[in-house]
Motif scaffolding. Sequence first.
Motif, PDB file in Angstrom:
ATOM      1  N   ALA A 175      -1.440  -7.543  -9.605  1.00 24.18           N
ATOM      2  CA  ALA A 175      -2.193  -6.386 -10.116  1.00 24.18           C
ATOM      3  C   ALA A 175      -1.631  -5.087  -9.552  1.00 24.18           C
ATOM      4  CB  ALA A 175      -3.660  -6.501  -9.728  1.00 24.18           C
ATOM      5  N   LEU A 176      -1.609  -4.080 -10.419  1.00 23.15           N
ATOM      6  CA  LEU A 176      -1.251  -2.727  -9.984  1.00 23.15           C
ATOM      7  C   LEU A 176      -2.555  -1.924  -9.959  1.00 23.15           C
ATOM      8  CD1 LEU A 176       0.971  -0.665  -9.291  1.00 23.15           C
ATOM      9  CD2 LEU A 176       1.119  -0.157 -11.732  1.00 23.15           C
ATOM     10  N   ASP A 177      -2.989  -1.558  -8.752  1.00 22.44           N
ATOM     11  CA  ASP A 177      -4.276  -0.861  -8.620  1.00 22.44           C
ATOM     12  C   ASP A 177      -4.101   0.650  -8.774  1.00 22.44           C
ATOM     13  OD1 ASP A 177      -5.604  -3.216  -8.428  1.00 22.44           O
ATOM     14  OD2 ASP A 177      -6.481  -2.839  -6.467  1.00 22.44           O
ATOM     15  N   GLU A 178      -5.229   1.347  -8.559  1.00 30.35           N
ATOM     16  CA  GLU A 178      -5.288   2.766  -8.895  1.00 30.35           C
ATOM     17  C   GLU A 178      -4.537   3.667  -7.924  1.00 30.35           C
ATOM     18  OE1 GLU A 178      -8.947   5.743  -9.160  1.00 30.35           O
ATOM     19  OE2 GLU A 178      -9.428   3.653  -9.615  1.00 30.35           O
ATOM     20  N   GLY A 236      -5.258   4.797   3.779  1.00 31.85           N
ATOM     21  CA  GLY A 236      -4.128   3.986   3.340  1.00 31.85           C
ATOM     22  C   GLY A 236      -4.534   2.636   2.781  1.00 31.85           C
ATOM     23  N   TYR A 237      -5.814   2.467   2.453  1.00 34.16           N
ATOM     24  CA  TYR A 237      -6.256   1.210   1.829  1.00 34.16           C
ATOM     25  C   TYR A 237      -6.175   1.334   0.310  1.00 34.16           C
ATOM     26  CZ  TYR A 237      -7.593  -1.161   6.031  1.00 34.16           C
ATOM     27  OH  TYR A 237      -7.538  -1.817   7.231  1.00 34.16           O
ATOM     28  N   ILE A 238      -5.855   0.202  -0.316  1.00 39.49           N
ATOM     29  CA  ILE A 238      -5.707   0.206  -1.769  1.00 39.49           C
ATOM     30  C   ILE A 238      -7.088   0.226  -2.424  1.00 39.49           C
ATOM     31  CG2 ILE A 238      -4.840  -1.076  -3.759  1.00 39.49           C
ATOM     32  CD1 ILE A 238      -2.632  -2.223  -1.949  1.00 39.49           C
ATOM     33  N   ILE A 239      -7.227   1.091  -3.424  1.00 40.42           N
ATOM     34  CA  ILE A 239      -8.461   1.206  -4.218  1.00 40.42           C
ATOM     35  C   ILE A 239      -8.207   0.634  -5.609  1.00 40.42           C
ATOM     36  CG2 ILE A 239     -10.120   2.795  -5.243  1.00 40.42           C
ATOM     37  CD1 ILE A 239      -9.516   4.768  -3.072  1.00 40.42           C
ATOM     38  N   PRO A 240      -9.015  -0.333  -6.114  1.00 35.53           N
ATOM     39  CA  PRO A 240     -10.122  -0.978  -5.416  1.00 35.53           C
ATOM     40  C   PRO A 240      -9.683  -2.053  -4.418  1.00 35.53           C
ATOM     41  CG  PRO A 240      -9.958  -1.840  -7.645  1.00 35.53           C
ATOM     42  CD  PRO A 240      -8.928  -0.753  -7.530  1.00 35.53           C
ATOM     43  N   GLY A 241      -8.523  -2.632  -4.584  1.00 33.74           N
ATOM     44  CA  GLY A 241      -7.946  -3.540  -3.590  1.00 33.74           C
ATOM     45  C   GLY A 241      -8.776  -4.764  -3.272  1.00 33.74           C
ATOM     46  N   LEU A 242      -8.644  -5.218  -2.035  1.00 31.20           N
ATOM     47  CA  LEU A 242      -9.420  -6.376  -1.565  1.00 31.20           C
ATOM     48  C   LEU A 242      -9.835  -6.204  -0.114  1.00 31.20           C
ATOM     49  CD1 LEU A 242      -7.211  -7.927   0.342  1.00 31.20           C
ATOM     50  CD2 LEU A 242      -6.509  -8.983  -1.776  1.00 31.20           C
ATOM     51  N   GLY A 243      -9.617  -5.008   0.437  1.00 35.58           N
ATOM     52  CA  GLY A 243      -9.913  -4.785   1.854  1.00 35.58           C
ATOM     53  C   GLY A 243      -8.690  -5.089   2.697  1.00 35.58           C
ATOM     54  N   ASP A 244      -8.914  -5.528   3.929  1.00 31.84           N
ATOM     55  CA  ASP A 244      -7.808  -5.828   4.840  1.00 31.84           C
ATOM     56  C   ASP A 244      -7.416  -7.300   4.672  1.00 31.84           C
ATOM     57  OD1 ASP A 244      -6.438  -6.754   7.283  1.00 31.84           O
ATOM     58  OD2 ASP A 244      -6.759  -4.689   7.939  1.00 31.84           O
ATOM     59  N   ILE A 263      -1.511  -7.450  -4.661  1.00 31.68           N
ATOM     60  CA  ILE A 263      -1.985  -6.162  -5.165  1.00 31.68           C
ATOM     61  C   ILE A 263      -1.080  -5.044  -4.661  1.00 31.68           C
ATOM     62  CG2 ILE A 263      -3.905  -4.527  -5.202  1.00 31.68           C
ATOM     63  CD1 ILE A 263      -5.811  -6.846  -4.803  1.00 31.68           C
ATOM     64  N   ALA A 264      -0.666  -4.187  -5.593  1.00 27.44           N
ATOM     65  CA  ALA A 264       0.192  -3.055  -5.229  1.00 27.44           C
ATOM     66  C   ALA A 264      -0.492  -1.749  -5.611  1.00 27.44           C
ATOM     67  CB  ALA A 264       1.531  -3.166  -5.954  1.00 27.44           C
ATOM     68  N   ALA A 265      -0.237  -0.717  -4.824  1.00 29.72           N
ATOM     69  CA  ALA A 265      -0.625   0.649  -5.187  1.00 29.72           C
ATOM     70  C   ALA A 265       0.611   1.321  -5.789  1.00 29.72           C
ATOM     71  CB  ALA A 265      -1.079   1.404  -3.946  1.00 29.72           C
ATOM     72  N   PRO A 266       0.416   2.272  -6.690  1.00 36.56           N
ATOM     73  CA  PRO A 266       1.568   2.960  -7.276  1.00 36.56           C
ATOM     74  C   PRO A 266       2.464   3.588  -6.205  1.00 36.56           C
ATOM     75  CG  PRO A 266      -0.458   3.544  -8.443  1.00 36.56           C
ATOM     76  CD  PRO A 266      -0.867   2.715  -7.267  1.00 36.56           C
ATOM     77  N   GLU A 267       1.842   4.070  -5.125  1.00 41.06           N
ATOM     78  CA  GLU A 267       2.610   4.707  -4.045  1.00 41.06           C
ATOM     79  C   GLU A 267       3.613   3.726  -3.431  1.00 41.06           C
ATOM     80  OE1 GLU A 267      -0.645   4.789  -4.562  1.00 41.06           O
ATOM     81  OE2 GLU A 267      -1.577   6.631  -3.842  1.00 41.06           O
ATOM     82  N   ALA A 317       0.846  -1.207   0.000  1.00 40.55           N
ATOM     83  CA  ALA A 317       0.000   0.000   0.000  1.00 40.55           C
ATOM     84  C   ALA A 317       0.881   1.256   0.000  1.00 40.55           C
ATOM     85  CB  ALA A 317      -0.960  -0.060   1.177  1.00 40.55           C
ATOM     86  N   THR A 318       1.171   1.827   1.175  1.00 42.65           N
ATOM     87  CA  THR A 318       2.104   2.971   1.196  1.00 42.65           C
ATOM     88  C   THR A 318       3.525   2.494   0.893  1.00 42.65           C
ATOM     89  OG1 THR A 318       2.647   2.704   3.536  1.00 42.65           O
ATOM     90  CG2 THR A 318       0.761   4.125   3.012  1.00 42.65           C
ATOM     91  N   GLY A 319       3.766   1.208   1.139  1.00 33.13           N
ATOM     92  CA  GLY A 319       5.104   0.648   0.955  1.00 33.13           C
ATOM     93  C   GLY A 319       5.923   0.669   2.239  1.00 33.13           C
ATOM     94  N   GLY A 320       5.374   1.309   3.278  1.00 36.44           N
ATOM     95  CA  GLY A 320       6.127   1.407   4.540  1.00 36.44           C
ATOM     96  C   GLY A 320       6.536   0.045   5.088  1.00 36.44           C
ATOM     97  N   SER A 321       5.607  -0.909   5.078  1.00 32.87           N
ATOM     98  CA  SER A 321       5.914  -2.230   5.659  1.00 32.87           C
ATOM     99  C   SER A 321       6.970  -2.954   4.826  1.00 32.87           C
ATOM    100  CB  SER A 321       4.657  -3.098   5.725  1.00 32.87           C
ATOM    101  OG  SER A 321       3.651  -2.441   6.443  1.00 32.87           O
ATOM    102  N   ALA A 322       6.809  -2.934   3.503  1.00 33.56           N
ATOM    103  CA  ALA A 322       7.762  -3.644   2.646  1.00 33.56           C
ATOM    104  C   ALA A 322       9.156  -3.005   2.752  1.00 33.56           C
ATOM    105  CB  ALA A 322       7.279  -3.628   1.198  1.00 33.56           C
TER     106      ALA A 322
END
Length: 209
Positions: free
Chosen positions: A183-186, A192-200, A161-165, A135-140
């Motif tokens: 998948a690269l999402d929007e 800080g949740y990925i859109i459309p993502g999959l939730g938590d 699923i990754a966010a561009p951020e 998501a934000t990439g902080g954890s990775a």
Amino acid sequence: MSKVYVFDHPLIQHKLTYIRDKNTGTKEFRELVDEVATLMAFEITRDMPLVEIDTETPIQTAKTKVLAGKKLAIVPILRAGLGMVEGVLKLIPAAKVGHVGLYRDPETLKPIEYYVKLPADVEERDFILVDPMLATGGSAVEAINSLKKRGAKHIKFMCLIAAPEGVEAIQEAHPDVDIYIAALDEKLNDHGYIIPGLGDAGDRLFGTK
Ligand code: PRP
Ligand code: URA
């Protein structure tokens, strides 16, 4: 700069659709994540080195290939990364498994490390770090810091699923770490949740809230 590989195999994309679906329950969600992890492991291991050996077939001796025996380690980011471990191990059962425990502070979205345990011979291994969400990439970024601090030299990051951020955050902090995604999402929403993502991912895998 890290390369980004999107695994667009039809089976991966089909299963990912049902992983995203809010009506998919815990049991099926877990099974699908496991299956997609196996399919992604097949793709991510394409560059594994081979050596040639002689094999006696019933007809004659043949020059054949086997894995060169490069040491591997799979490292899930706890807790959601756990859902991908067994799927990867199905294809590379001899891999060692390390663990990095991180959670995102819900207010700051900053990762907080609470556990790290890695195989002893860190310098000699290739690492596949797994987590369903970037998501934000902080954890990775923090998990990769943790592996590198302990001597890891070759790391691949694999997620569903990754966010561009998140992709940008890894590319900036760790340009040597390639990113493998389904998948690269929007983008991210305000929480800080990925859109459309999959939730938590953790909650959906383990049935928590
Ligand atoms: C989720 C996910 C990643 C992280 C991604 O874990 O599994 O580890 O968030 O977000 P980021 O890219 O913004 O850091 P979470 O912190 O919810 O912990 P959990 O796996 O224990 O549920
Ligand atoms: N972690 C998750 O589990 N899902 C997101 O969308 C973002 C972070």
